[in-house]
Design an enzyme around this catalytic site. Structure first.
Site, mmCIF file in Angstrom:
data_model
loop_
_atom_site.group_PDB
_atom_site.id
_atom_site.type_symbol
_atom_site.label_atom_id
_atom_site.label_comp_id
_atom_site.label_asym_id
_atom_site.label_seq_id
_atom_site.Cartn_x
_atom_site.Cartn_y
_atom_site.Cartn_z
ATOM 1 N N LYS A 1 7.948 -1.185 -4.687
ATOM 2 C CA LYS A 1 7.149 -2.007 -3.771
ATOM 3 C C LYS A 1 5.754 -2.273 -4.352
ATOM 4 C CE LYS A 1 5.922 2.177 -1.212
ATOM 5 N NZ LYS A 1 6.323 3.046 -0.101
ATOM 6 N N ARG B 1 6.482 5.760 12.478
ATOM 7 C CA ARG B 1 6.253 4.455 11.845
ATOM 8 C C ARG B 1 7.407 3.541 12.244
ATOM 9 N NH1 ARG B 1 4.962 4.252 5.430
ATOM 10 N NH2 ARG B 1 7.159 4.768 5.234
ATOM 11 N N HIS C 1 11.702 9.807 6.675
ATOM 12 C CA HIS C 1 10.562 9.820 5.749
ATOM 13 C C HIS C 1 9.588 10.915 6.158
ATOM 14 C CE1 HIS C 1 7.967 8.226 2.674
ATOM 15 N NE2 HIS C 1 6.992 7.952 3.504
ATOM 16 N N ARG D 1 13.923 9.311 -3.221
ATOM 17 C CA ARG D 1 13.199 8.033 -3.364
ATOM 18 C C ARG D 1 11.917 8.303 -4.147
ATOM 19 N NH1 ARG D 1 14.209 8.284 2.289
ATOM 20 N NH2 ARG D 1 11.958 8.514 2.612
ATOM 21 N N TYR E 1 -27.412 -5.304 -6.896
ATOM 22 C CA TYR E 1 -27.656 -5.600 -5.469
ATOM 23 C C TYR E 1 -28.126 -4.357 -4.726
ATOM 24 C CZ TYR E 1 -24.810 -9.858 -6.070
ATOM 25 O OH TYR E 1 -24.300 -11.060 -6.466
ATOM 26 N N CYS F 1 -20.460 -5.073 -8.626
ATOM 27 C CA CYS F 1 -20.432 -6.445 -8.113
ATOM 28 C C CYS F 1 -18.989 -6.948 -8.090
ATOM 29 C CB CYS F 1 -21.281 -7.368 -8.977
ATOM 30 S SG CYS F 1 -22.939 -6.739 -9.325
ATOM 31 N N ASP G 1 -17.602 -9.287 -9.933
ATOM 32 C CA ASP G 1 -17.032 -9.594 -11.246
ATOM 33 C C ASP G 1 -17.699 -8.854 -12.391
ATOM 34 O OD1 ASP G 1 -15.779 -11.942 -9.846
ATOM 35 O OD2 ASP G 1 -17.889 -12.528 -9.784
HETATM 36 C C1 LIG Z 1 6.629 4.291 -0.590
HETATM 37 C C2 LIG Z 1 7.802 5.065 -0.119
HETATM 38 C C3 LIG Z 1 8.385 6.056 -0.935
HETATM 39 C C4 LIG Z 1 7.819 6.461 -2.274
HETATM 40 O O1 LIG Z 1 6.761 7.365 -2.147
HETATM 41 P P1 LIG Z 1 6.168 8.127 -3.432
HETATM 42 O O2 LIG Z 1 5.240 9.116 -2.867
HETATM 43 O O3 LIG Z 1 5.478 7.080 -4.245
HETATM 44 O O4 LIG Z 1 7.326 8.720 -4.148
HETATM 45 C C5 LIG Z 1 9.539 6.666 -0.472
HETATM 46 N N1 LIG Z 1 10.070 6.340 0.725
HETATM 47 C C6 LIG Z 1 9.533 5.405 1.532
HETATM 48 C C7 LIG Z 1 10.180 5.102 2.839
HETATM 49 C C8 LIG Z 1 8.378 4.750 1.147
HETATM 50 O O5 LIG Z 1 7.827 3.843 1.966
#
Ligand SMILES: *Cc1c(COP(=O)(O)O)cnc(C)c1O
Length: 382
Positions: free
Chosen positions: A49, A147, A176, A232, A276, A323, A325
């Site tokens: 992602k 979530r 998760h 994951r 700045y 800044c 840039d």
């Molecule tokens: C982003 C995400 C992960 C990966 O997390 P890491 O800490 O980068 O391994 C795994 N599962 C879900 C549902 C996520 O949104």
């Protein structure tokens, strides 16, 4: 006839901005194999992602596919569609919440869909039925993240509904972990118990789900029993640790470096405020160099007067506000010339700056540093 100087004798002019990111594909490969070796034979879903955490969605996916990756994970349908349009054939799980109007696209592009409620599952069923196709679905159980996902205490109804659908292949079920990167793993255990209860119920009802998954990078390293059928993995692939305590569990290579070049050199008098707001001034005369990079590239302004860079194997501090840039570096009585290479992330000589350092200076996490480096910064692959 005019005798021409061969082009090869002139210095090579790079075809990208002096400010650029270098991606070490060899390091990705090494990390891939090291992570695979550390797991105990489970499948791995590689999380791509947010432009593969800033590393480049297509390039990283193509490399992983040639290495034989099992599964990819993205957040949004658009990311999955981009992968498909670029020839990626592996299964792709879209882990984010789904919008009903995008369902035909999910099915058309063969993306694996997250069903996080009975209503969503029924919507997927209806859509697949009307297209005369089968949708591939993973059920999402909320065990404490709050979530997406059906609450674990309501999950029985989703399991029952999953037994009733004809146009959905229920391939996976997942949850998760909210606190897997913390040293205190009490909440992770609570979430695991809640998940186990749902899994038991599915088993009892005869819903046979081939892919159970729960662990992100941190959880997959810290708790073998959370690996189930698949883990994951995001951050670790890119050579970064969700928590420094995990460094002794696996040895990984940093993948990304961020470089620029000096564009201006000046000597400033004592007590002359820089940038700045005049947040910094020197007590004595000093040398300042200016770099062509700023928060408009994702070099976060919150790091002003905290960040350091490496020039000619020495670390020097940013001074004054960063800044959009440009930013200024105090080199004291050190030496730097226009066009000298400057390392924002990476190593040189005995010095190194890692993504975790920038996260510390900015008061954030490495994930945000990586995903903030925006498209104005070219990616160069090595
Ligand atoms: C982003 C995400 C992960 C990966 O997390 P890491 O800490 O980068 O391994 C795994 N599962 C879900 C549902 C996520 O949104």
């Amino acid at each position: 006839m005019i005798l021409q100087t061969p082009m090869t004798s002139s210095p090579k002019i790079p075809d990208h901005r002096p400010t650029h990111v270098e991606i070490d594909l060899g390091a990705i490969k090494d990390n891939y194999h090291r992570i695979k070796k550390t797991m105990s034979g489970q499948k791995i879903l590689w999380v791509l992602k947010a432009n593969a955490y800033g590393h480049g969605l297509i390039k990283i996916a193509q490399l992983l596919e040639t290495l034989g990756s099992d599964f990819f994970g993205v957040a949004y349908a658009e990311e999955g569609i981009t992968l498909r349009k670029n020839g990626i054939r592996s299964p792709i799980l879209v882990m984010g919440g789904i919008s009903g109007f995008q369902l035909p696209q999910f099915i058309e592009y063969g993306l694996t869909i997250t069903a996080s409620s009975i209503e969503k599952l029924n919507q997927i069923e209806e859509c697949a039925k009307s297209m005369g196709k089968e949708a591939i679905v993973h059920l999402n159980i909320d065990t404490g993240m709050e979530r997406i996902g059906i609450h674990h205490y309501n999950a029985k109804s989703l399991i029952k509904a999953a037994l009733d659908v004809d146009h959905c292949q229920i391939e996976g079920i997942y949850t998760h972990m909210a606190n897997a990167d913390l040293s205190d793993d009490e909440f992770t255990h609570i979430q695991q118990e809640r998940f186990e209860e749902v899994l038991q119920y599915a088993l009892k009802e005869g819903l046979n789900i081939p892919l159970i998954h729960a662990a992100n990078s941190a959880a997959s390293l810290r708790n073998d029993s959370l690996r189930y059928d698949m883990v994951r993995c995001g951050l670790l692939l890119y050579g970064i640790y969700p928590n420094q305590e995990l460094k002794n569990l696996i040895d990984l290579k940093p993948v990304l470096s961020w470089k620029t070049r000096v564009v201006f050199f000046k000597v400033i008098e004592a007590h002359k405020p820089v940038s700045y707001g005049g947040s910094w001034q020197s007590a004595k005369m000093t040398r300042i160099v200016t770099l062509p990079v700023g928060y408009g590239d994702g070099y976060m302004r919150a790091m002003s007067n905290k960040a350091k860079v490496i020039i000619r194997n020495n670390k020097y501090p940013n001074v004054g506000s960063i800044c959009m840039d440009q930013l200024m570096i105090d080199i004291g009585w050190g030496t730097a010339y226009n066009d000298d290479e400057v390392i924002l992330i990476g190593e040189s000589g005995d010095e190194s700056i890692i993504v975790e350092d920038l996260a510390y200076w900015a008061g954030t996490i490495p994930y945000e540093i990586l995903t903030n480096i925006n498209t104005r910064v070219p990616r160069v692959y090595k």
